[in-house]
Design a protein around this motif. Sequence first.
Motif, mmCIF file in Angstrom:
data_model
loop_
_atom_site.group_PDB
_atom_site.id
_atom_site.type_symbol
_atom_site.label_atom_id
_atom_site.label_comp_id
_atom_site.label_asym_id
_atom_site.label_seq_id
_atom_site.Cartn_x
_atom_site.Cartn_y
_atom_site.Cartn_z
ATOM 1 N N PRO A 281 12.514 -2.881 -2.503
ATOM 2 C CA PRO A 281 12.949 -2.313 -3.214
ATOM 3 C C PRO A 281 12.386 -0.739 -3.044
ATOM 4 C CG PRO A 281 11.970 -4.287 -4.122
ATOM 5 C CD PRO A 281 11.854 -4.192 -2.757
ATOM 6 N N ASP A 282 13.188 0.082 -3.384
ATOM 7 C CA ASP A 282 12.612 1.363 -3.291
ATOM 8 C C ASP A 282 11.473 1.965 -4.171
ATOM 9 O OD1 ASP A 282 14.273 2.316 -0.915
ATOM 10 O OD2 ASP A 282 15.699 3.011 -2.260
ATOM 11 N N LEU A 283 10.364 2.727 -3.852
ATOM 12 C CA LEU A 283 9.691 3.049 -5.025
ATOM 13 C C LEU A 283 10.476 3.862 -5.923
ATOM 14 C CD1 LEU A 283 6.472 3.454 -3.127
ATOM 15 C CD2 LEU A 283 7.301 1.393 -3.988
ATOM 16 N N THR A 284 9.987 4.444 -7.025
ATOM 17 C CA THR A 284 10.512 5.293 -7.756
ATOM 18 C C THR A 284 9.450 6.357 -8.061
ATOM 19 O OG1 THR A 284 9.941 4.009 -9.718
ATOM 20 C CG2 THR A 284 12.178 3.665 -8.828
ATOM 21 N N PRO B 102 -5.413 10.956 7.677
ATOM 22 C CA PRO B 102 -6.067 10.412 8.851
ATOM 23 C C PRO B 102 -6.872 9.218 8.804
ATOM 24 C CG PRO B 102 -7.405 12.195 7.518
ATOM 25 C CD PRO B 102 -6.098 11.867 6.907
ATOM 26 N N LEU B 103 -5.838 8.277 9.028
ATOM 27 C CA LEU B 103 -6.271 6.811 8.605
ATOM 28 C C LEU B 103 -5.912 5.999 10.056
ATOM 29 C CD1 LEU B 103 -4.882 6.498 4.967
ATOM 30 C CD2 LEU B 103 -7.246 6.737 5.677
ATOM 31 N N GLY B 104 -6.593 4.954 9.769
ATOM 32 C CA GLY B 104 -6.357 3.746 11.002
ATOM 33 C C GLY B 104 -5.008 3.219 10.722
ATOM 34 N N GLU B 105 -4.242 2.661 11.735
ATOM 35 C CA GLU B 105 -3.085 1.834 11.455
ATOM 36 C C GLU B 105 -3.200 0.728 10.396
ATOM 37 O OE1 GLU B 105 -0.297 3.085 12.311
ATOM 38 O OE2 GLU B 105 -1.496 4.725 13.551
ATOM 39 N N TYR B 106 -4.118 0.004 10.301
ATOM 40 C CA TYR B 106 -4.270 -1.235 9.361
ATOM 41 C C TYR B 106 -4.128 -0.512 8.090
ATOM 42 C CZ TYR B 106 -4.687 -4.098 13.174
ATOM 43 O OH TYR B 106 -4.418 -5.155 14.356
ATOM 44 N N ASP B 107 -4.949 0.619 7.574
ATOM 45 C CA ASP B 107 -4.865 1.281 6.366
ATOM 46 C C ASP B 107 -3.676 1.840 6.185
ATOM 47 O OD1 ASP B 107 -7.457 0.804 5.790
ATOM 48 O OD2 ASP B 107 -8.226 2.806 6.454
ATOM 49 N N ARG B 108 -2.870 2.175 7.160
ATOM 50 C CA ARG B 108 -1.410 2.813 6.977
ATOM 51 C C ARG B 108 -0.339 1.812 6.677
ATOM 52 N NH1 ARG B 108 -0.230 7.517 9.582
ATOM 53 N NH2 ARG B 108 1.524 6.589 10.585
ATOM 54 N N TYR B 109 -0.665 0.565 7.268
ATOM 55 C CA TYR B 109 0.151 -0.613 7.027
ATOM 56 C C TYR B 109 -0.261 -0.980 5.544
ATOM 57 C CZ TYR B 109 2.387 -5.249 7.394
ATOM 58 O OH TYR B 109 3.258 -6.393 6.906
ATOM 59 N N ALA B 110 -1.237 -0.997 5.064
ATOM 60 C CA ALA B 110 -1.437 -1.233 3.552
ATOM 61 C C ALA B 110 -0.756 -0.378 2.554
ATOM 62 C CB ALA B 110 -2.890 -1.274 3.243
ATOM 63 N N LEU B 111 -1.011 1.002 3.027
ATOM 64 C CA LEU B 111 0.001 1.939 2.409
ATOM 65 C C LEU B 111 1.467 1.663 2.298
ATOM 66 C CD1 LEU B 111 -1.833 5.281 3.580
ATOM 67 C CD2 LEU B 111 -2.162 3.970 1.011
ATOM 68 N N LEU B 112 2.016 1.413 3.456
ATOM 69 C CA LEU B 112 3.644 0.731 3.520
ATOM 70 C C LEU B 112 3.996 -0.217 2.689
ATOM 71 C CD1 LEU B 112 5.990 1.556 5.414
ATOM 72 C CD2 LEU B 112 5.296 -0.152 6.971
ATOM 73 N N ARG B 113 2.938 -1.170 2.687
ATOM 74 C CA ARG B 113 3.211 -2.260 1.591
ATOM 75 C C ARG B 113 3.069 -2.063 -0.029
ATOM 76 N NH1 ARG B 113 0.013 -7.148 3.258
ATOM 77 N NH2 ARG B 113 1.975 -8.209 2.228
ATOM 78 N N SER B 114 2.970 -0.654 -0.335
ATOM 79 C CA SER B 114 2.922 -0.379 -1.760
ATOM 80 C C SER B 114 4.089 -0.735 -2.543
ATOM 81 C CB SER B 114 2.534 1.068 -1.849
ATOM 82 O OG SER B 114 1.335 1.656 -1.100
ATOM 83 N N THR B 115 3.676 -1.332 -3.761
ATOM 84 C CA THR B 115 4.840 -1.474 -4.519
ATOM 85 C C THR B 115 5.082 -0.686 -5.603
ATOM 86 O OG1 THR B 115 3.364 -3.129 -5.879
ATOM 87 C CG2 THR B 115 4.297 -3.979 -4.106
ATOM 88 N N THR B 116 4.225 0.274 -5.867
ATOM 89 C CA THR B 116 4.537 1.478 -6.912
ATOM 90 C C THR B 116 4.249 2.693 -6.261
ATOM 91 O OG1 THR B 116 2.535 1.407 -7.798
ATOM 92 C CG2 THR B 116 4.089 -0.285 -8.865
ATOM 93 N N THR B 117 4.664 3.826 -6.675
ATOM 94 C CA THR B 117 4.430 5.098 -6.120
ATOM 95 C C THR B 117 2.970 5.412 -6.759
ATOM 96 O OG1 THR B 117 6.825 5.706 -6.374
ATOM 97 C CG2 THR B 117 5.217 7.645 -6.091
ATOM 98 N N GLY B 118 2.549 5.133 -7.661
ATOM 99 C CA GLY B 118 1.165 5.351 -8.401
ATOM 100 C C GLY B 118 0.239 4.548 -7.385
ATOM 101 N N GLY B 119 0.450 3.576 -7.044
ATOM 102 C CA GLY B 119 -0.307 2.502 -6.260
ATOM 103 C C GLY B 119 -0.633 3.213 -4.987
ATOM 104 N N LEU B 120 0.470 3.637 -4.216
ATOM 105 C CA LEU B 120 0.618 4.384 -3.112
ATOM 106 C C LEU B 120 -0.170 5.575 -3.176
ATOM 107 C CD1 LEU B 120 1.682 5.107 -0.293
ATOM 108 C CD2 LEU B 120 3.570 6.317 -1.493
ATOM 109 N N LEU B 121 -0.077 6.511 -4.224
ATOM 110 C CA LEU B 121 -0.988 7.629 -4.116
ATOM 111 C C LEU B 121 -2.473 7.196 -4.327
ATOM 112 C CD1 LEU B 121 1.585 9.864 -6.256
ATOM 113 C CD2 LEU B 121 0.865 10.279 -4.013
#
Length: 195
Positions: free
Chosen positions: A109-112, A162-181
Amino acid sequence: MSARPMFPLGSVLFPHTPLPLRVFEPRYLTMIGRLLDDDDPRFGVVLIERGHEVGGGDRRSATGTMARLVSVSAGAEVVHAVVVGTERFSVDEWIDDAPYPRAEITPLPDLTWNDALTPLRTEAEAIVRRALARAPEARWDARTELSDEPLAAAWQLAAIAPLGEYDRYALLRSTTTGGLLRQVIDLTLEAELVW
């Protein structure tokens, strides 16, 4: 569920973010060649969790981002391509790598966006830009322009942090925009502590 060509990489691709690719492996040259004849020249990009990009035998992440070909130029033995991330997906099943990796995928699902998130986005941008200005070897410049569209800009902040790839992967898996930010802020502040 649909089968798509896949390009496992040692880096994460985010929605709304460009990624330059240097393609030299025969199987991926074949994939790009076939995509150029396609009405929908897109393929999936997933992070390689363990192993190498060249030669296979890698362990691949279960979440990725579709990449739309924007430009392609050919050199002597290499193709340079620029792609832009579109929607995220989950990998349901990997298909035989011949002639190139493919997988059955399901779109996520797209984030909103909600305007109440504007202060959080502003804070995240300030922290990421400050960190980029201080980072020892940042991939992105602190002055990198972001989209005027707020959700696209939120993803772009995740990409330029400026993050490592595993941190970036955690961000990619975000389920809400607020959680992503919130994660962009927290992970960037943590990264600053170790410089």
